[in-house]
Design an enzyme around this catalytic site. Sequence first.
Site, PDB file in Angstrom:
ATOM      1  N   ASN A 402      76.023  72.458  -2.870  1.00  0.00           N
ATOM      2  CA  ASN A 402      75.154  71.819  -1.970  1.00  0.00           C
ATOM      3  C   ASN A 402      73.324  71.732  -2.581  1.00  0.00           C
ATOM      4  OD1 ASN A 402      73.030  70.306  -0.199  1.00  0.00           O
ATOM      5  ND2 ASN A 402      73.752  72.318   1.901  1.00  0.00           N
ATOM      6  N   ASP A 403      73.172  72.835  -2.664  1.00  0.00           N
ATOM      7  CA  ASP A 403      71.309  72.758  -3.304  1.00  0.00           C
ATOM      8  C   ASP A 403      71.542  72.180  -4.708  1.00  0.00           C
ATOM      9  OD1 ASP A 403      70.469  72.949  -0.358  1.00  0.00           O
ATOM     10  OD2 ASP A 403      70.371  75.499  -1.377  1.00  0.00           O
TER      11      ASP A 403
END
Lengths: 478, 141
Positions: A402-403
């Site tokens: 994700n990040d």
Amino acid sequence: MSLDTLIRLVYIVAAAAFVIGLHMMNSPATARRGNQVSAVGMAGAVVGTILLIASGSVTATGTLIWPIIAVGIVVGGGAGAYSARTVKMTAMPQLVSIFNAMGGGAAALVAIDEFVKAAGVGPHTLGTAEVVATVLDVVIGSVTFTGSLIAAGKLQGIVTGTPVKLPAGQAVNVVLAVVALVTALYLIFVGQILGVLVLLLVAALVFGVTMVLPIGGADMPVVISLLNAFTGTAVAMAGFVIDNPVLIIAGALVGASGGILTKLMADAMNRSIMNIIVGGFGTGDAVAGAAGTTPGAAGGAVRELTVDDAAIQLTYAQHVIIVPGYGLAVAQAQHATAELAGLLEERGVDVKYAIHPVAGRMPGHMNVLLAEANVPYPQLWEMEDINPEFQRADVALVLGANDVTNPAARSDPSSPIYGMPILDVDKAANIIVVKRSMRPGYAGIDNLLYADPKTGMLFGDAKDVLTQLIAAVKALQE
Amino acid sequence: MSLEQLLSSLTIFVLAILVGFEVISKVPATLHTPLMSGANSIHGIVLVGAMLIAAVANNPLSFVLSVVAVAFASMNVVGGYLVTDRMLEMFKKRPASGAARAGTGAGAGTGAGAGTGAGAGTGAGAGTGAGSKAAGSKAEA
């Protein structure tokens, strides 16, 4: 040549084996042999010490020497061997953390025992240098012991992975620090009283817990790395306490390696070690504020794909880049990933894996998981090498990362992750994101990538989705 | 500890730290987990210290402290080396299908270096696949 001299030479050989072994771990080709060289050095040092004690070359006035050594080695060695052989590769980081706790605990116990023996003789028996080393060993070793156990608990899910905000946490830490400082100074300058050392010990043990509890699960790699360095330092201090050079050398080596590794990890996340220890993302109000503002920009426009759509995109692509992340490790989907990649390659698709330095739970953890699933080493690409490739990729398949894929790190100076090096997944022609839900990642911010019109989302557990994808790709081939 | 001893111990300590920095800073990110695990086993050397305190333990408190220290340290040493070996073994494992796949991957991979290409090219069988893979990655580095 006396046995004593011979064993001292063996210690030097062991120390050299540790350095050479670590050096050989630089390259995948020699890494395994490097570890074996280091293990041989260790075996030599241990057997040499046993001979030293048996021959009476060192003061061996103990009354239960052999039962203690035998029981300790059989119980500890057996537990270590059993757990190392049976652990699942996905659970390996927490096992390393537990081994690290053991090392820190042992280092603290060595110093405590020396202190107890000296205190039996009189309150001022140890020299200042020994007391300083003892104090440092007990503090560092104890913090490592409880800290590593909590870190292992967080990775295993026994202790919650979300940052735990202790009531008056800062105040507790200040009290612990004051207690540790006062007791340490007392021991060094006033008198070597056992009760004072116990107070210091308790403060350090509690501090290990309060230090790691407020740190989120995603930061555990950095924390384990840091605690590994701590243990090395504690062992070096134990070397000063019992005046043994091989402990000093090995401990200092590990202290330096853990330190470097910790810095590399923190750099990759564009964060300082202090920032992580104090508790950053997911705990601060500023981050909560940022999370509140971004959904307006990112929300709403998410496109959901069906498994069949995704299978078609993948099968008819020429270049596919797979971006594995934390979610893949959690779902234990590495074998399914490798199977899907194998199927695609049979169709002539070029498959590469993009490995972000902090993907997974420890540095390089993703490489280990994929190696376990027999993914060939040349297919694993590191961030700097793969980033220029994304613009040529037809499909980027993001599995539980994700990040590290959030373009806001490049484009939005107000984002908490601004400046963090990311994988340029958004440059790919099509992006398929496999994700459990729209829940934001660990940093607590929405991922701009998901709102990209090129992005299609496949919601579900990474392993389930991959199994469906494999079936769908197979169906296309028939 | 005499001043003489203390100074020579401090010398060793400082030099060992510098050696550690030099040796470690060259390791590629891929090997960081095995490296951390390998370094973790090395601090199991505290087992030597634990045995030396067991050699002079002559009261119940020392018995307990030293037996726990020996057990902890043994777990660190034995478990640490075994788990590191397991991790590194996986980097080398090249079953026949894996070698074949490596061939496709390197052949199609536009950015793959010449070393990798050559390694995969000769790696027809499982055994030679592993060997030439090692040679290939060396040439790449």
